[in-house]
Design a protein around this motif. Structure first.
Motif, PDB file in Angstrom:
ATOM      1  N   HIS A 140       0.931  -1.173   0.015  1.00 19.51           N
ATOM      2  CA  HIS A 140      -0.005  -0.065   0.003  1.00 19.51           C
ATOM      3  C   HIS A 140       0.918   1.419   0.011  1.00 19.51           C
ATOM      4  O   HIS A 140       1.873   1.176   0.272  1.00 19.51           O
ATOM      5  CB  HIS A 140      -0.995   0.008   1.277  1.00 19.51           C
ATOM      6  N   PRO A 141       0.208   2.422  -0.430  1.00 15.86           N
ATOM      7  CA  PRO A 141       1.131   3.542  -0.540  1.00 15.86           C
ATOM      8  C   PRO A 141       1.054   4.567   0.779  1.00 15.86           C
ATOM      9  O   PRO A 141       1.699   5.602   0.557  1.00 15.86           O
ATOM     10  CB  PRO A 141       0.491   4.321  -1.610  1.00 15.86           C
ATOM     11  N   TYR A 142       0.421   3.954   1.715  1.00 19.23           N
ATOM     12  CA  TYR A 142       0.145   5.041   2.964  1.00 19.23           C
ATOM     13  C   TYR A 142       1.338   5.130   3.870  1.00 19.23           C
ATOM     14  O   TYR A 142       1.873   4.065   4.191  1.00 19.23           O
ATOM     15  CB  TYR A 142      -1.144   4.750   3.644  1.00 19.23           C
ATOM     16  N   THR A 143       1.830   6.431   4.108  1.00 12.84           N
ATOM     17  CA  THR A 143       2.885   6.584   5.226  1.00 12.84           C
ATOM     18  C   THR A 143       2.405   7.300   6.487  1.00 12.84           C
ATOM     19  O   THR A 143       2.977   7.221   7.418  1.00 12.84           O
ATOM     20  CB  THR A 143       3.944   7.429   4.664  1.00 12.84           C
ATOM     21  N   ARG A 144       1.247   7.903   6.287  1.00 10.63           N
ATOM     22  CA  ARG A 144       0.527   8.744   7.672  1.00 10.63           C
ATOM     23  C   ARG A 144      -0.812   8.318   7.618  1.00 10.63           C
ATOM     24  O   ARG A 144      -1.614   8.943   6.880  1.00 10.63           O
ATOM     25  CB  ARG A 144       0.951  10.125   7.526  1.00 10.63           C
ATOM     26  N   TYR A 145      -1.277   7.532   8.599  1.00  8.55           N
ATOM     27  CA  TYR A 145      -2.775   7.492   8.863  1.00  8.55           C
ATOM     28  C   TYR A 145      -3.338   8.171  10.140  1.00  8.55           C
ATOM     29  O   TYR A 145      -2.727   8.411  11.024  1.00  8.55           O
ATOM     30  CB  TYR A 145      -2.807   5.909   8.999  1.00  8.55           C
ATOM     31  N   VAL A 146      -4.456   8.952   9.876  1.00 12.19           N
ATOM     32  CA  VAL A 146      -5.009   9.563  11.074  1.00 12.19           C
ATOM     33  C   VAL A 146      -6.602   9.135  11.135  1.00 12.19           C
ATOM     34  O   VAL A 146      -7.119   9.257  10.170  1.00 12.19           O
ATOM     35  CB  VAL A 146      -4.898  11.186  10.890  1.00 12.19           C
ATOM     36  N   ALA A 147      -6.976   8.875  12.417  1.00 13.16           N
ATOM     37  CA  ALA A 147      -8.207   8.397  12.672  1.00 13.16           C
ATOM     38  C   ALA A 147      -9.143   9.364  13.529  1.00 13.16           C
ATOM     39  O   ALA A 147      -8.512  10.013  14.484  1.00 13.16           O
ATOM     40  CB  ALA A 147      -8.128   6.987  13.468  1.00 13.16           C
ATOM     41  N   LEU A 148     -10.280   9.480  12.890  1.00 15.88           N
ATOM     42  CA  LEU A 148     -11.217  10.555  13.561  1.00 15.88           C
ATOM     43  C   LEU A 148     -12.378   9.698  13.829  1.00 15.88           C
ATOM     44  O   LEU A 148     -12.813   9.017  13.391  1.00 15.88           O
ATOM     45  CB  LEU A 148     -11.782  11.669  12.508  1.00 15.88           C
ATOM     46  N   GLY A 149     -12.994  10.169  15.035  1.00 10.85           N
ATOM     47  CA  GLY A 149     -14.170   9.607  15.461  1.00 10.85           C
ATOM     48  C   GLY A 149     -14.486   9.594  17.003  1.00 10.85           C
ATOM     49  O   GLY A 149     -14.259  10.503  17.426  1.00 10.85           O
ATOM     50  N   ASP A 150     -15.555   8.626  17.336  1.00 12.00           N
ATOM     51  CA  ASP A 150     -15.878   8.692  18.611  1.00 12.00           C
ATOM     52  C   ASP A 150     -15.329   7.505  19.259  1.00 12.00           C
ATOM     53  O   ASP A 150     -14.056   6.845  19.131  1.00 12.00           O
ATOM     54  CB  ASP A 150     -17.294   8.683  18.756  1.00 12.00           C
ATOM     55  N   SER A 151     -16.093   6.895  20.319  1.00 13.00           N
ATOM     56  CA  SER A 151     -15.494   5.759  21.563  1.00 13.00           C
ATOM     57  C   SER A 151     -15.106   4.560  20.516  1.00 13.00           C
ATOM     58  O   SER A 151     -14.317   3.855  20.976  1.00 13.00           O
ATOM     59  CB  SER A 151     -16.610   5.407  22.239  1.00 13.00           C
ATOM     60  N   LEU A 152     -15.894   4.348  19.472  1.00 16.03           N
ATOM     61  CA  LEU A 152     -15.266   2.896  18.628  1.00 16.03           C
ATOM     62  C   LEU A 152     -14.069   3.064  18.033  1.00 16.03           C
ATOM     63  O   LEU A 152     -13.090   2.297  18.126  1.00 16.03           O
ATOM     64  CB  LEU A 152     -16.329   2.734  17.687  1.00 16.03           C
ATOM     65  N   THR A 153     -13.668   4.407  17.479  1.00 10.17           N
ATOM     66  CA  THR A 153     -12.364   4.305  16.875  1.00 10.17           C
ATOM     67  C   THR A 153     -11.468   4.784  18.123  1.00 10.17           C
ATOM     68  O   THR A 153     -10.305   4.393  17.817  1.00 10.17           O
ATOM     69  CB  THR A 153     -12.580   5.848  16.003  1.00 10.17           C
ATOM     70  N   GLU A 154     -11.786   5.389  18.894  1.00 11.49           N
ATOM     71  CA  GLU A 154     -10.730   5.413  20.153  1.00 11.49           C
ATOM     72  C   GLU A 154     -10.394   4.126  20.978  1.00 11.49           C
ATOM     73  O   GLU A 154      -9.229   4.049  21.120  1.00 11.49           O
ATOM     74  CB  GLU A 154     -11.448   6.147  21.400  1.00 11.49           C
ATOM     75  N   GLY A 155     -11.370   3.293  20.848  1.00  9.09           N
ATOM     76  CA  GLY A 155     -11.026   1.863  21.100  1.00  9.09           C
ATOM     77  C   GLY A 155     -11.775   1.184  22.413  1.00  9.09           C
ATOM     78  O   GLY A 155     -11.316   0.202  22.947  1.00  9.09           O
ATOM     79  N   VAL A 156     -12.731   2.086  22.541  1.00 14.42           N
ATOM     80  CA  VAL A 156     -13.364   1.513  24.066  1.00 14.42           C
ATOM     81  C   VAL A 156     -13.849   0.063  23.796  1.00 14.42           C
ATOM     82  O   VAL A 156     -14.510  -0.357  22.691  1.00 14.42           O
ATOM     83  CB  VAL A 156     -14.577   2.544  24.300  1.00 14.42           C
ATOM     84  N   GLY A 157     -13.709  -0.938  24.776  1.00 18.98           N
ATOM     85  CA  GLY A 157     -14.165  -2.291  24.493  1.00 18.98           C
ATOM     86  C   GLY A 157     -12.973  -3.086  24.341  1.00 18.98           C
ATOM     87  O   GLY A 157     -13.080  -4.317  24.424  1.00 18.98           O
ATOM     88  N   ASP A 158     -11.816  -2.424  24.189  1.00 18.28           N
ATOM     89  CA  ASP A 158     -10.661  -3.282  23.530  1.00 18.28           C
ATOM     90  C   ASP A 158      -9.551  -2.679  24.334  1.00 18.28           C
ATOM     91  O   ASP A 158      -8.753  -2.042  24.065  1.00 18.28           O
ATOM     92  CB  ASP A 158     -10.321  -3.161  22.078  1.00 18.28           C
TER      93      ASP A 158
END
Length: 262
Positions: free
Chosen positions: A5-23
């Motif tokens: 893949h060509p990606y070198t910088r990944y940024v995640a936006l969101g709420d609790s699911l993307t934050e990782g709550v539950g894991d």
């Protein structure tokens, strides 16, 4: 070395699911599907870095206001946007307004040159009976989300289509957040959506569960209401959010080290 893949910088936006709550992670914080996806991406790209701006409890409007600008400033070439869950469960839900906020994020992020990906919402009524009333909202919001994604060439992980996404083993005890297994499946699904090889089996069903007797299921629902629904309603009555006072767990891009366990 040729990368997958060509990606070198990944940024995640969101709420609790993307934050990782539950894991939970080993430090007492959250890991989550975005961290897991970053670990997958980092395997094929030595220069890869990752930031996670998600904060639990945030609505689509708050994610746009608080996370979009910082995300653009980081100049990512890959961004995931997961927003709308905290809007869906509010009495003031307005699908058109929610999608307008999400679509503005799509517009500005794609205009920056980033590859953008998003996720639809599962049938929550199959996870918790009390959520059955929001199914029409979920169908409507998913349809609007898919249309907006198509307009802006945003990749979509469409979880609503796959029965495994409502398997109770993919959900934590609160029935609102994914379990570690659920987060792992979302990460694999997103990797597949982005075209990475070896993750096509993310939709595979789990072994059949032994049916739960009706009385035991009712008792479990009552306990769940006391332990999770009650506190959530109390916060709403007081105008509070689980994200009050919290900041992003990973505000700056950093290199990624894969966990030893999955």
């Amino acid at each position: 070395m040729t990368t997958a893949h060509p990606y070198t910088r990944y940024v995640a936006l969101g709420d609790s699911l993307t934050e990782g709550v539950g894991d939970p992670d080993l430090s007492g914080g959250c890991r989550g599907w975005a961290d897991r996806l970053a670990e997958i991406l980092a395997e094929e790209q030595p220069a890869f870095t990752y930031a996670n701006l998600a904060v639990r409890g945030k609505t689509a409007a708050q994610i746009k206001t608080e996370q979009l600008g910082p995300a653009l400033a980081l100049q990512p070439d890959l961004v995931t946007v997961m927003a709308g869950m905290n809007d869906l469960i509010r009495s003031s839900f307005d699908a058109a307004s929610v999608i307008a906020d999400i679509e503005e994020m799509f517009v500005r992020l794609t205009a920056s040159g980033a590859r953008v990906a998003t996720v639809t919402f599962p049938d929550l009524g199959k996870v918790s009976p009390l959520a059955r009333r929001v199914l029409p909202r979920i169908r409507d919001l998913n349809a609007r989300l898919l249309a907006a994604a198509e307009r802006h060439d945003v990749a979509v992980l469409d979880v609503f289509l796959h029965p495994v996404t409502t398997d109770p083993r993919l959900w934590s005890d609160d029935r609102l957040h994914a379990s570690p297994l659920g987060h792992a499946r979302i990460a694999a699904g997103m990797a597949h959506t982005l075209g990475l090889a070896g993750h096509h089996d993310w939709t595979e069903p789990l072994p059949l569960l032994t049916p739960i007797p009706a009385l035991r299921a009712i008792v479990a629902d009552v306990r769940w209401a006391g332990a999770f629904l009650g506190p959530w309603l109390w916060r709403r009555l007081r105008g509070r959010s689980s994200g009050d006072g919290r900041t992003a767990k990973r505000p700056e891009p950093e290199s990624v080290t894969r966990w030893q366990t999955s």
